[in-house]
Motif scaffolding. Structure first.
Motif, mmCIF file in Angstrom:
data_model
loop_
_atom_site.group_PDB
_atom_site.id
_atom_site.type_symbol
_atom_site.label_atom_id
_atom_site.label_comp_id
_atom_site.label_asym_id
_atom_site.label_seq_id
_atom_site.Cartn_x
_atom_site.Cartn_y
_atom_site.Cartn_z
ATOM 1 N N VAL B 20 0.838 -1.202 0.000
ATOM 2 C CA VAL B 20 0.000 0.000 0.000
ATOM 3 C C VAL B 20 0.876 1.257 0.000
ATOM 4 O O VAL B 20 0.636 2.197 -0.750
ATOM 5 N N ALA B 39 -6.413 10.425 -3.465
ATOM 6 C CA ALA B 39 -7.668 9.769 -3.797
ATOM 7 C C ALA B 39 -7.960 8.679 -2.774
ATOM 8 O O ALA B 39 -7.077 8.267 -2.016
ATOM 9 N N SER B 40 -9.190 8.199 -2.792
ATOM 10 C CA SER B 40 -9.579 7.151 -1.852
ATOM 11 C C SER B 40 -8.772 5.884 -2.122
ATOM 12 O O SER B 40 -8.551 5.506 -3.263
ATOM 13 N N GLY B 41 -8.324 5.262 -1.065
ATOM 14 C CA GLY B 41 -7.607 3.990 -1.200
ATOM 15 C C GLY B 41 -6.140 4.134 -1.528
ATOM 16 O O GLY B 41 -5.457 3.144 -1.795
ATOM 17 N N THR B 42 -5.598 5.356 -1.479
ATOM 18 C CA THR B 42 -4.177 5.522 -1.790
ATOM 19 C C THR B 42 -3.291 5.303 -0.566
ATOM 20 O O THR B 42 -2.069 5.331 -0.677
ATOM 21 N N GLY B 43 -3.892 5.124 0.593
ATOM 22 C CA GLY B 43 -3.084 4.809 1.770
ATOM 23 C C GLY B 43 -2.902 5.959 2.752
ATOM 24 O O GLY B 43 -1.987 5.941 3.569
ATOM 25 N N LYS B 44 -3.813 6.941 2.706
ATOM 26 C CA LYS B 44 -3.681 8.085 3.620
ATOM 27 C C LYS B 44 -3.844 7.645 5.080
ATOM 28 O O LYS B 44 -3.030 7.979 5.940
ATOM 29 N N THR B 46 -3.593 4.653 6.242
ATOM 30 C CA THR B 46 -2.486 3.752 6.571
ATOM 31 C C THR B 46 -1.260 4.547 7.020
ATOM 32 O O THR B 46 -0.635 4.239 8.043
#
Ligand SMILES: Nc1ncnc2c1ncn2[C@@H]1O[C@H](COP(=O)(O)OP(=O)(O)OP(=O)(O)O)[C@@H](O)[C@H]1O
Ligand SMILES: [Mg+2]
Lengths: 405, 243
Positions: B20, B39-44, B46
């Motif tokens: 990720v 964007a959504s799901g880019t690992g922010k 995380t």
């Protein structure tokens, strides 16, 4: 301390989930309540039986003529045996070192009249020592003495039931009753003793001097029983042995079986205690089973609780809770609800026991030690069954826990 | 203050392993106000969890005030979270059945030493986010914006050097969002380091610097020339229902 600060918060959270919390300790509540109730009832029953045994006398050993058998749970003297004599009683009192005193007795059912009233009661001829040995007191009047006994005087001490049945509330002292048409002067009324071990009313009786009974009422030379008082409780077994040997020798039994039966109060008490001990053991195992079921209830509900509170756990971890903080929290909660369940259970059990005795169904003796043990046991049970859920909670990863829905 | 070097994060293992975060490096100085976008799901999230010591990177180095976080054990990470970091979650994560005051006091339970003035501090923290009159309310009795401010007060109770917020305005209307951003600005002025994750450009522009995350790596890292002023924007809002 960390745990204590936390416990207040836990209590709030648990209190907010009243139904879940209550359900989880239902088993414990019922288990503990049952233990307290049954133990209290058992103690009540034991107390009553022990009380009956104690009313028989103190350090008492009873010699009965012939064989005494248990028929339908009650002691019955079998065929009449004429070998037991007043001199046997004398001999036991004089020759047995462990014996403090002895009294001979014989009884028959006979009609007793006063005025127009007539009843049939047990007429007991007895040596004057019999009163002391058998703990029979006369709050009104006095027992007959050795003089009256030796002179075969016609004097009588009424049992409480007889006095009530014949005289009602009137004072019978100095009045004359007729026992099988023979007039007797009432010189005393005995204090009530209640029923004996066989369930027989010990107050439905009239005591008269032994010699009077043998000569003027029953016309016999033998007696039915010797009440022997041992020097003390320890000596009672010895007294029993000495009396047995002496009687066998006096009756020249050689290798014939005893023509008498000896009952020992101490043995009776021991048997009774033995019985209530095994009863207690049975109760404890039933109680342990029901508490075990209660513990499993806690286990199940704690597991659900941990699952439902994963986000809370994640949050606590995120703001700095260590794994062991989480573990201790859930352990403490399990102990807390189990303890609360224990308190509720004890309360419930005590109330039930009080209600039982209040309604007169059963004499219950509240057993506080049993309550305390049940309480401590349920707290430890909660903690033991809380270990697994608590470990599960502690092992959650904070991220995963926070993501939980 | 914060130093990431080639940080990687992989979820799963073997054939299902998904990388990720693919080598992230940046520094944040004390007192900075940084927005992380992407964007959504880019690992922010995380990344933020790693910054907040809630999670460990699977590769690279993370130094927090000269502490090598990767080498710390679970207990040490917990202590670090308690002392250095204040977390503000997207979902608030308040204890539902517990009053605002107790919610705010929660981190103090796990402090090394429980302060005698814990309750006073909680009241002060709640007052500082404008909730002096809501101290005894439970989360269910508060609006979304108020709940988020309770969560901020909770993050501040331990006086942390770093405040991390994951979509702190995501569930709020414009006014509530601006109120939260005004608080962050004030916290920065008090000298704290603020890192906010958002996908909203307007929210990000309140920060002094924007990191853009794309496909697990940093696409941009640029300062904001003129950060927006939440107080001024609040003042310019039409004055209808306050709160
Ligand atoms: N525990 C996990 N196990 C496996 N994959 C995960 C886990 N957590 C996150 N991921 C994956 O990592 C990627 C990044 O997730 P992350 O929550 O960091 O995204 P995000 O940038 O915060 O998105 P959003 O803006 O929607 O919140 C996603 O593809 C997600 O599926
Ligand atoms: Mg996210």
């Amino acid at each position: 301390m960390r745990i204590r600060r936390n416990l207040l918060l836990s209590w709030e959270i648990l209190a907010a989930h009243k139904l879940r919390t209550l359900l989880s300790v239902m088993g414990i509540i019922i288990g503990v309540a049952a233990v307290v109730l049954i133990v209290s009832m058992g103690r009540g029953a034991e107390e009553r039986i022990l009380g009956r045994i104690r009313t028989m006398g103190t350090n008492l050993v009873i010699v009965r003529a012939g064989q005494v058998r248990l028929i339908a749970g009650r002691q019955r003297q079998m065929n009449t045996v004429r070998t037991l004599l007043p001199s046997d009683a004398w001999a036991i009192a004089e020759e047995c070192p462990s014996v403090a005193s002895a009294a001979a007795a014989i009884d028959r059912n006979m009609p007793v009249k006063w005025g127009a009233g007539s009843i049939v009661t047990r007429v007991v001829g007895m040596n004057e020592e019999g009163f002391r040995i058998r703990n029979i007191t006369t709050p009104s009047g006095h027992p007959f003495d050795s003089q009256e006994e030796r002179a075969a005087r016609r004097v009588a001490v009424l049992g409480h039931t007889v006095a009530r049945d014949l005289f009602g509330d009137a004072d019978p002292l100095g009045l004359q009753v007729r026992i099988r048409r023979v007039p007797f002067e009432v010189i005393g009324v005995a204090a009530p003793k209640g029923v004996d071990v066989n369930g027989r009313d010990q107050d439905d009786v009239i005591f008269v001097p032994l010699r009077t009974a043998m000569r003027r009422l029953f016309n016999v030379t033998y007696i039915q029983a010797i009440y022997v008082q041992a020097r003390d409780a320890q000596a009672s077994k010895l007294a029993e042995e000495e009396a047995r040997n002496l009687l066998r020798q006096r009756h020249r039994l050689r290798d014939k079986p005893d023509d008498f039966t000896i009952q020992n109060q101490v043995t009776l008490l021991e048997t009774e205690r033995e019985m209530s001990r095994s009863m207690a053991l049975l109760i404890s195992s039933v109680a342990a089973t029901s508490l075990l079921v209660g513990g499993i209830g806690i286990l199940a509900v704690m597991l659900i609780s941990v699952r439902q509170r994963r986000r809370e756990i994640g949050l606590r971890r995120a703001v700095g809770a260590l794994r062991r903080d989480i573990r201790n929290q859930f352990l403490a909660e399990a102990g807390l609800i189990a303890g609360a369940g224990g308190v509720l259970g004890v309360t419930l059990g005590v109330c039930a026991a009080l209600a039982m005795s209040g309604l007169g169904y059963w004499e219950a003796v509240i057993s506080w030690p049993a309550g305390a043990v049940a309480f401590v046991f349920s707290v430890s049970l909660g903690m033991v069954f809380g270990i697994y859920p608590a470990m599960r909670a502690a092992h959650l990863e904070p991220i995963q826990a926070l993501r939980a829905e | 203050m914060i130093e990431l070097e080639a940080v990687e994060k992989a979820y799963g293992s073997g054939s299902t392993e998904a990388l990720v975060l693919k080598g992230i490096s940046f520094r944040v100085e004390a007192g900075e106000y940084v927005a992380i976008m992407g964007a959504s799901g880019t690992g922010k999230t995380t990344l933020l969890n790693i910054l907040g010591c809630l999670d460990k990177p699977t590769g690279g180095h993370y130094r927090l005030e000269d502490t090598d976080v990767v080498s710390l054990d679970d207990d040490a990470l917990s202590h670090l979270r308690n002392r250095k970091i204040g977390f503000v979650f997207q979902m608030f994560h308040l204890l539902e059945r517990t009053k605002a005051l107790k919610n705010v006091m929660l981190p103090l339970i796990y402090a090394e030493e429980y302060p005698d003035d814990a309750e006073e501090r909680a009241k002060k923290a709640l007052t500082s986010v404008g909730l002096a009159d809501r101290i005894q309310y439970k989360p269910g009795e508060l609006s979304g914006g108020q709940q988020q401010r309770v969560a901020i007060a909770r993050a501040l109770i331990t006086d942390p050097a770093i405040v991390l917020a994951d979509e702190p305005t995501g569930n709020l209307d414009r006014r509530s969002g601006l109120e939260v951003l005004a608080i962050f600005r004030r916290l920065q002025q008090e000298g704290r380091t603020i890192i906010v994750v958002t996908h909203d450009q307007a929210v990000a522009e309140h920060a002094g610097r924007i990191l853009l995350l794309s496909d697990g790596a940093i696409a941009h890292d640029r300062p904001v020339a003129e950060p927006r002023d939440a107080e001024a924007e609040l003042a310019s809002l039409p004055k209808e229902d306050r709160r």
